[in-house]
Structure formats: C-alpha cells, structure tokens
Design a protein around this motif. Structure first.
Motif, short mmCIF file in Angstrom:
data_model
loop_
_atom_site.label_atom_id
_atom_site.label_comp_id
_atom_site.label_asym_id
_atom_site.label_seq_id
_atom_site.Cartn_x
_atom_site.Cartn_y
_atom_site.Cartn_z
N LEU A 9 0.83 -1.20 0.00
CA LEU A 9 0.00 0.00 0.00
C LEU A 9 0.87 1.26 0.00
CD1 LEU A 9 -2.63 1.59 0.28
CD2 LEU A 9 -2.54 1.15 2.73
N ALA A 10 1.92 1.26 0.81
CA ALA A 10 2.84 2.41 0.85
C ALA A 10 3.48 2.63 -0.52
CB ALA A 10 3.91 2.20 1.91
N PHE A 11 3.86 1.54 -1.19
CA PHE A 11 4.43 1.67 -2.53
C PHE A 11 3.41 2.27 -3.50
CE2 PHE A 11 4.99 -0.17 -6.77
CZ PHE A 11 6.20 0.41 -7.11
N ILE A 12 2.17 1.82 -3.44
CA ILE A 12 1.13 2.35 -4.32
C ILE A 12 0.92 3.84 -4.07
CG2 ILE A 12 -1.37 2.32 -4.75
CD1 ILE A 12 -1.26 -0.71 -4.64
N VAL A 13 0.88 4.24 -2.80
CA VAL A 13 0.70 5.66 -2.49
C VAL A 13 1.86 6.47 -3.06
CG1 VAL A 13 0.62 7.35 -0.61
CG2 VAL A 13 -0.73 5.25 -0.45
N PHE A 14 3.08 5.98 -2.87
CA PHE A 14 4.25 6.67 -3.42
C PHE A 14 4.17 6.77 -4.94
CE2 PHE A 14 8.38 6.20 -5.50
CZ PHE A 14 8.95 7.42 -5.15
N ALA A 15 3.89 5.66 -5.60
CA ALA A 15 3.85 5.65 -7.06
C ALA A 15 2.73 6.53 -7.61
CB ALA A 15 3.68 4.22 -7.56
N THR A 16 1.63 6.62 -6.88
CA THR A 16 0.49 7.39 -7.35
C THR A 16 0.68 8.88 -7.14
OG1 THR A 16 -0.97 5.54 -6.84
CG2 THR A 16 -2.01 7.67 -7.15
N LEU A 17 1.28 9.25 -6.02
CA LEU A 17 1.35 10.67 -5.68
C LEU A 17 2.71 11.32 -5.93
CD1 LEU A 17 -0.82 10.73 -2.46
CD2 LEU A 17 -1.49 11.18 -4.82
N SER A 18 3.68 10.57 -6.39
CA SER A 18 4.97 11.19 -6.70
C SER A 18 4.89 11.85 -8.07
CB SER A 18 6.09 10.15 -6.66
OG SER A 18 5.87 9.17 -7.64
N LEU A 20 6.03 12.79 -11.90
CA LEU A 20 6.36 11.86 -12.98
C LEU A 20 7.84 11.50 -13.01
CD1 LEU A 20 4.13 13.08 -15.94
CD2 LEU A 20 3.89 11.03 -14.55
N SER A 21 8.71 12.43 -12.63
CA SER A 21 10.14 12.14 -12.65
C SER A 21 10.54 11.14 -11.56
CB SER A 21 10.95 13.43 -12.50
OG SER A 21 10.64 14.05 -11.27
N SER A 22 9.78 11.07 -10.47
CA SER A 22 10.09 10.15 -9.37
C SER A 22 9.32 8.84 -9.44
CB SER A 22 9.76 10.82 -8.04
OG SER A 22 10.47 12.01 -7.90
N ARG A 23 8.34 8.80 -10.32
CA ARG A 23 7.46 7.65 -10.41
C ARG A 23 8.20 6.43 -10.95
NH1 ARG A 23 4.90 5.69 -14.48
NH2 ARG A 23 2.93 4.64 -14.31
N ARG A 82 0.64 15.40 -12.61
CA ARG A 82 -0.17 14.17 -12.69
C ARG A 82 -1.54 14.53 -13.27
NH1 ARG A 82 2.32 9.69 -10.33
NH2 ARG A 82 0.86 8.68 -11.72
N ASP A 83 -2.18 13.55 -13.89
CA ASP A 83 -3.49 13.78 -14.51
C ASP A 83 -4.48 12.68 -14.11
OD1 ASP A 83 -1.98 11.93 -15.89
OD2 ASP A 83 -2.95 12.32 -17.81
N PRO A 84 -5.26 12.94 -13.08
CA PRO A 84 -6.23 11.93 -12.64
C PRO A 84 -7.32 11.73 -13.69
CG PRO A 84 -6.53 13.98 -11.44
CD PRO A 84 -5.32 14.15 -12.29
N ARG A 85 -7.69 10.46 -13.87
CA ARG A 85 -8.75 10.13 -14.82
C ARG A 85 -9.64 9.04 -14.25
NH1 ARG A 85 -6.40 8.46 -20.28
NH2 ARG A 85 -5.49 6.91 -18.93
N LEU A 86 -10.88 9.06 -14.61
CA LEU A 86 -11.84 8.06 -14.14
C LEU A 86 -11.44 6.66 -14.60
CD1 LEU A 86 -14.45 7.37 -12.68
CD2 LEU A 86 -15.67 7.87 -14.80
N ILE A 87 -10.98 6.52 -15.83
CA ILE A 87 -10.61 5.20 -16.35
C ILE A 87 -9.46 4.61 -15.53
CG2 ILE A 87 -9.02 6.08 -18.13
CD1 ILE A 87 -11.36 3.06 -18.50
N ASP A 88 -8.54 5.46 -15.07
CA ASP A 88 -7.43 4.97 -14.23
C ASP A 88 -7.96 4.39 -12.93
OD1 ASP A 88 -5.88 6.03 -16.24
OD2 ASP A 88 -5.10 7.68 -15.04
N ALA A 89 -8.91 5.10 -12.32
CA ALA A 89 -9.50 4.61 -11.07
C ALA A 89 -10.24 3.30 -11.30
CB ALA A 89 -10.44 5.67 -10.49
N LEU A 90 -10.92 3.18 -12.42
CA LEU A 90 -11.65 1.95 -12.71
C LEU A 90 -10.70 0.77 -12.91
CD1 LEU A 90 -14.44 3.25 -15.10
CD2 LEU A 90 -14.68 2.50 -12.74
N GLU A 91 -9.57 1.02 -13.59
CA GLU A 91 -8.57 -0.05 -13.76
C GLU A 91 -8.05 -0.52 -12.41
OE1 GLU A 91 -5.78 2.07 -16.16
OE2 GLU A 91 -6.96 1.82 -17.98
N LYS A 92 -7.82 0.43 -11.51
CA LYS A 92 -7.31 0.10 -10.19
C LYS A 92 -8.34 -0.69 -9.38
CE LYS A 92 -4.42 4.21 -10.17
NZ LYS A 92 -4.21 5.56 -9.63
N VAL A 93 -9.59 -0.24 -9.42
CA VAL A 93 -10.65 -0.94 -8.68
C VAL A 93 -10.82 -2.37 -9.22
CG1 VAL A 93 -13.14 -1.01 -8.29
CG2 VAL A 93 -11.89 1.12 -7.95
#
Length: 122
Positions: A9-18, A20-23, A82-93
C-alpha cells in the motif's frame, strides 16, 4: 501477510502521488496498455494481500480498495504533473477486486493440492 499488504500500500501511495520524474516505471516507453496493466496488477497484488490478510472482512477490504483507488486518483489533482482520470481509477478498482477474489481461490487450491506428493522417494 498484513505487513506485506501495508508495505505494498505504501508503494502504491508513493507511485500514485509522486511526480512523474520520481514515479517508478516498468519500461522506458510505456504505452497506454502497459500503464493500464501496471495499474491493474498493482491493485491486484494489493487486493490479493488484503484478501489473505482479512478473509473474514470482505466488505471492509472491498470498501477500502474502492475508496483508496478513488481517493488517490483524486489526490493527483494536488500533484502538478499528474493527470487523474476516471478510467485509471476503474482499472485500479478492477485489479483490486480481481486480486481479492483470487486470494480465497488460491488458498483453496493450495489446500487441495498440499497433500499430494510431487516427488516420490525411490
């Protein structure tokens, strides 16, 4: 198993909120398909680990996965590049749900074949 779930979960939070250069990146040139598979699998692992960690709390786990995917996607509005999108959230869910469903299936499969002897002694 819970420690692994929290670590993932910590890795996901980091990858999601960092930014683009740190992702973390899988390959140098990520296509739309690769990033979709990446999201699906990341949340699939999380769903699997949570399914193993909390097998008796399905509503809690499913609610947490949905809330996490939506919340972290919305939090990307706070990260400049970063660019949040609904399709990204659906893929994650969907990935999280698939992982959660796979956990009891894998547990049952392991239990059913654990008594088999794959190596016979001479």
């Amino acid at each position: 198993m819970r420690v692994a779930a929290v670590g993932w979960l910590a890795f996901i939070v980091f990858a999601t909120l960092s930014g683009l250069s740190s992702r973390p990146v899988l390959v140098d040139s990520e296509t739309v398909l690769i990033t979709a598979v990446e999201r699906f699998c990341a949340y699939g692992v999380l769903g699997f680990l949570c399914g193993l960690s909390f097998p008796d709390r399905p509503r809690l786990v499913l609610s947490a996965i949905i809330g996490l995917a939506a919340g972290l996607e919305l939090a990307q509005f706070l990260v400049p590049d970063r660019d949040p999108r609904l399709i990204d959230a659906l893929e994650k869910v969907l990935g999280g749900l698939a992982g959660f469903v796979a956990a009891p299936v894998a547990t049952s499969l392991i239990r059913s074949v654990s008594h088999l002897r794959f190596w016979s002694s001479p």
